[in-house]
Each structure stands twice: as structure tokens, then as C-alpha cells.
Design a protein around this motif. Sequence first.
Motif, PDB file in Angstrom:
ATOM      1  N   ALA A 203     -12.572 -14.522  -0.404  1.00 60.55           N
ATOM      2  CA  ALA A 203     -12.265 -13.882  -1.687  1.00 60.55           C
ATOM      3  C   ALA A 203     -11.164 -12.856  -1.476  1.00 60.55           C
ATOM      4  N   ILE A 204     -10.309 -12.740  -2.456  1.00 54.73           N
ATOM      5  CA  ILE A 204      -9.265 -11.718  -2.451  1.00 54.73           C
ATOM      6  C   ILE A 204      -9.656 -10.638  -3.455  1.00 54.73           C
ATOM      7  N   GLY A 205      -9.671  -9.394  -3.000  1.00 55.72           N
ATOM      8  CA  GLY A 205     -10.001  -8.291  -3.886  1.00 55.72           C
ATOM      9  C   GLY A 205      -8.835  -7.347  -4.041  1.00 55.72           C
ATOM     10  N   HIS A 206      -8.546  -6.958  -5.278  1.00 57.35           N
ATOM     11  CA  HIS A 206      -7.530  -5.932  -5.529  1.00 57.35           C
ATOM     12  C   HIS A 206      -8.011  -4.623  -4.918  1.00 57.35           C
ATOM     13  N   TRP A 207      -7.112  -3.878  -4.273  1.00 62.07           N
ATOM     14  CA  TRP A 207      -7.502  -2.665  -3.559  1.00 62.07           C
ATOM     15  C   TRP A 207      -7.731  -1.516  -4.546  1.00 62.07           C
ATOM     16  N   SER A 208      -8.940  -1.476  -5.096  1.00 63.28           N
ATOM     17  CA  SER A 208      -9.328  -0.398  -6.003  1.00 63.28           C
ATOM     18  C   SER A 208     -10.843  -0.333  -6.021  1.00 63.28           C
ATOM     19  N   GLU A 209     -11.360   0.742  -6.562  1.00 56.94           N
ATOM     20  CA  GLU A 209     -12.805   0.963  -6.534  1.00 56.94           C
ATOM     21  C   GLU A 209     -13.573  -0.093  -7.314  1.00 56.94           C
ATOM     22  N   ARG A 210     -13.014  -0.551  -8.411  1.00 60.54           N
ATOM     23  CA  ARG A 210     -13.739  -1.487  -9.278  1.00 60.54           C
ATOM     24  C   ARG A 210     -13.614  -2.937  -8.847  1.00 60.54           C
ATOM     25  N   THR A 211     -12.606  -3.258  -8.069  1.00 62.15           N
ATOM     26  CA  THR A 211     -12.318  -4.665  -7.782  1.00 62.15           C
ATOM     27  C   THR A 211     -12.380  -5.019  -6.304  1.00 62.15           C
ATOM     28  N   SER A 212     -12.835  -4.114  -5.483  1.00 59.03           N
ATOM     29  CA  SER A 212     -13.028  -4.398  -4.060  1.00 59.03           C
ATOM     30  C   SER A 212     -14.405  -3.898  -3.658  1.00 59.03           C
ATOM     31  N   THR A 213     -15.176  -4.738  -2.953  1.00 55.24           N
ATOM     32  CA  THR A 213     -16.499  -4.302  -2.496  1.00 55.24           C
ATOM     33  C   THR A 213     -16.397  -3.346  -1.317  1.00 55.24           C
ATOM     34  N   VAL A 214     -15.261  -3.342  -0.631  1.00 53.97           N
ATOM     35  CA  VAL A 214     -15.088  -2.469   0.535  1.00 53.97           C
ATOM     36  C   VAL A 214     -14.656  -1.067   0.122  1.00 53.97           C
ATOM     37  N   PHE A 215     -13.775  -0.974  -0.863  1.00 55.97           N
ATOM     38  CA  PHE A 215     -13.195   0.311  -1.271  1.00 55.97           C
ATOM     39  C   PHE A 215     -14.253   1.401  -1.481  1.00 55.97           C
ATOM     40  N   PRO A 216     -15.337   1.128  -2.217  1.00 54.49           N
ATOM     41  CA  PRO A 216     -16.312   2.201  -2.467  1.00 54.49           C
ATOM     42  C   PRO A 216     -17.125   2.602  -1.233  1.00 54.49           C
ATOM     43  N   GLN A 217     -17.043   1.793  -0.172  1.00 55.33           N
ATOM     44  CA  GLN A 217     -17.867   2.045   1.004  1.00 55.33           C
ATOM     45  C   GLN A 217     -17.224   3.020   1.998  1.00 55.33           C
ATOM     46  N   ILE A 218     -15.984   3.411   1.756  1.00 51.77           N
ATOM     47  CA  ILE A 218     -15.277   4.247   2.725  1.00 51.77           C
ATOM     48  C   ILE A 218     -14.955   5.609   2.116  1.00 51.77           C
ATOM     49  N   SER A 219     -14.529   6.518   2.953  1.00 51.12           N
ATOM     50  CA  SER A 219     -14.259   7.877   2.493  1.00 51.12           C
ATOM     51  C   SER A 219     -12.997   7.937   1.640  1.00 51.12           C
ATOM     52  N   THR A 220     -12.887   9.020   0.875  1.00 52.89           N
ATOM     53  CA  THR A 220     -11.690   9.219   0.057  1.00 52.89           C
ATOM     54  C   THR A 220     -10.447   9.279   0.929  1.00 52.89           C
ATOM     55  N   GLU A 221     -10.560   9.907   2.075  1.00 51.40           N
ATOM     56  CA  GLU A 221      -9.422  10.008   2.988  1.00 51.40           C
ATOM     57  C   GLU A 221      -8.968   8.622   3.444  1.00 51.40           C
ATOM     58  N   GLU A 222      -9.924   7.749   3.766  1.00 55.18           N
ATOM     59  CA  GLU A 222      -9.561   6.391   4.191  1.00 55.18           C
ATOM     60  C   GLU A 222      -8.963   5.601   3.027  1.00 55.18           C
ATOM     61  N   GLN A 223      -9.510   5.777   1.849  1.00 54.99           N
ATOM     62  CA  GLN A 223      -8.961   5.102   0.673  1.00 54.99           C
ATOM     63  C   GLN A 223      -7.503   5.494   0.461  1.00 54.99           C
ATOM     64  N   GLN A 224      -7.246   6.788   0.516  1.00 51.45           N
ATOM     65  CA  GLN A 224      -5.888   7.295   0.283  1.00 51.45           C
ATOM     66  C   GLN A 224      -4.938   6.859   1.390  1.00 51.45           C
ATOM     67  N   ALA A 225      -5.427   6.851   2.628  1.00 52.55           N
ATOM     68  CA  ALA A 225      -4.578   6.437   3.749  1.00 52.55           C
ATOM     69  C   ALA A 225      -4.180   4.973   3.620  1.00 52.55           C
ATOM     70  N   ALA A 226      -5.127   4.140   3.211  1.00 53.04           N
ATOM     71  CA  ALA A 226      -4.833   2.713   3.055  1.00 53.04           C
ATOM     72  C   ALA A 226      -3.836   2.484   1.931  1.00 53.04           C
ATOM     73  N   THR A 227      -4.032   3.170   0.819  1.00 54.21           N
ATOM     74  CA  THR A 227      -3.113   3.033  -0.310  1.00 54.21           C
ATOM     75  C   THR A 227      -1.711   3.511   0.071  1.00 54.21           C
ATOM     76  N   ALA A 228      -1.649   4.655   0.762  1.00 50.88           N
ATOM     77  CA  ALA A 228      -0.355   5.194   1.195  1.00 50.88           C
ATOM     78  C   ALA A 228       0.350   4.255   2.169  1.00 50.88           C
ATOM     79  N   ALA A 229      -0.430   3.505   2.959  1.00 48.44           N
ATOM     80  CA  ALA A 229       0.146   2.566   3.924  1.00 48.44           C
ATOM     81  C   ALA A 229       0.618   1.277   3.267  1.00 48.44           C
ATOM     82  N   GLY A 230       0.369   1.134   1.957  1.00 49.95           N
ATOM     83  CA  GLY A 230       0.886  -0.029   1.233  1.00 49.95           C
ATOM     84  C   GLY A 230      -0.133  -1.088   0.879  1.00 49.95           C
ATOM     85  N   ALA A 231      -1.421  -0.833   1.089  1.00 49.02           N
ATOM     86  CA  ALA A 231      -2.440  -1.839   0.792  1.00 49.02           C
ATOM     87  C   ALA A 231      -2.466  -2.159  -0.703  1.00 49.02           C
ATOM     88  N   VAL A 232      -2.430  -3.439  -1.034  1.00 50.25           N
ATOM     89  CA  VAL A 232      -2.565  -3.869  -2.422  1.00 50.25           C
ATOM     90  C   VAL A 232      -3.814  -4.723  -2.618  1.00 50.25           C
TER      91      VAL A 232
END
Length: 309
Positions: A203-232
Amino acid sequence: MTQNDSNLMVEVSTDYYVDGKSKVEIARHRGISRFQVARLLTQAREQGVVRIEITPPRVDGERGARLAARLGVREVLVAASGEDTLSTRENVAVELARTAREHITEGSTVGVSWSRTVEAAVRHIGRLPHCDVVQLVGALPVEGSGNSLGLINTFAQMPGVRTWPVWSPLLVADAATAAGMRRQPEIADALARADHLDVAVVAIGHWSERTSTVFPQISTEEQQAATAAGAVAECSGRLFDSTGQPVRTSLDERVVGVTLEQLVATPEVIAIGYGAAVAPGLVAAVHGGIATTLVVDDAAATALEALTP
């Protein structure tokens, strides 16, 4: 048949057809044999207590063919969007099951990731030829759904199917723990088999809290770092950017599961996604060689058309 027998037949039928329990689970829970369960299910069908209606969701073949040509993939299958998320997921799951059956042949090695849609598809997949099924990711329990360990156990109950489970969470506390889990013999063996897959279902999930099962499982810092690194988008806990290239962050080091490189090396990767938000991730997955066949809904197809004029 007594009233008690009739009641038991209804209860067993509900367990099996509605709740998705296996015959073994029902027998254990009800204190009867698996053969009694099978007999009650047969009687329920024969007596009209259970009536099965198969209504395949509409699949737009012409539209899918045009999208496949634009994207440069083998096939795009477009199922109907439902009135809500659950019905959309079910429509995509039915089409995913049909497509997977077409690609899984005798002796295949099949990698299966987990998502709610993949879990739903297994209910429709029916009997498979003799094959090996490899669990591609550790377990990530999601409220109201199962997980990858439950999914691999479902395959293990199918005649002629040999399974290779990954007895680990998908995400662990730190890189050292993840490395230790990946070195465990059973887990290492399963993950090594991902180097030799014939077919993968992901499955492909959009990198956001509502559309990825992984996104809500990690810290805010990790979420922001992944987004800043270009994760879509993410696939099996692995992040990638708009060109389909891996995004390496501390999250990547904590994942126990298949790598994007292993998926790229797999001849046939069937990737699912629904909703407009996932379209950029689907395009990226194609560009990066992560996906060769897409199973999507109307909303995702419309968004894909806008991205690939």
C-alpha cells in the motif's frame, strides 16, 4: 433441527461470514469440532440462512488503460469510490484480490505488506496455488483493524501456502533494537526472501497524519524531519520523495521490514491507494520503480489524471 441447533447455525455463520473468523477459531470458541463448524456452514447455505451475492465493483478499464500509458506502468485498475472510506476500501480490496490472484502462480514467492485494504483483500482472495507468502513488515497494530502478523496467519491456514512471518513490531524504539531484531534467524530469513520475490502486494500512503498508518506512531520531531527531508509518501514504513527516491531519516533505522530497494528489484509490485491525496505518492512510486501495477479508486484516478496530462 432443534431451536438450539438453528441458533448455533446462525451464530457460527455470523462468526464466519460477518466477523471473518476462521473455522478453527470458531470451533475453539464454541466448543465444537471444526467439522461441525463446516457442516453448520454448509447447512446454512443449503437452507437459505446464508445467501451470498457477489457484486463486483465497477472497474473502468478504458480509463485505467489511458492512465497506465501516461504513467508508464503495466496496468492501472480503477475501482469505484464508495459513499464512505469503508466502502471505497472494500471496492479497492475486491479488485486487489482479483489482480493478485491473476499474478500469483504455482511456486511463486509472494511478499505481502499490511494495510487495512490489503487485510480486506485477503477475505476475497479465495484459494491460492501452492506458493510461499512472505510477511514484508513487522506488526503495526491499528485500532479497529488487525496487523501483519494476523494477516500472515490467515495465509498460513490456506492449503498449500507456506508462510514466512516477521515476529517483530514494524517500528521499534531505536536503531540498535531494530538491527538486533533483523538479526534474529527467523526474521532474517523472512526479510532475506524479499530479495527473491516474484510478486509483492503493498500500500502507498500519503505522508500525513490522516493518510499514513506510520505517521501518527512517531514523534513530532520525526514527522517534521521526514517532511523537511522531502517525504511525500510511505510504503511499508519506508519513506520516499516526489521522484520515488528513498528518504533516509532516523525513522528508517527503526523499521523492521522490506526495503524500497527490494521492492524495486521485484518483477511485479501491485500497489494500492485511494483518495486524491495519495496521487502524488503513487506517481512517485511509479517513477522510483517501486510499483508496476496500481489499484486505485475514482478519486485517486482523477487526481492522477490531473498530474499526468
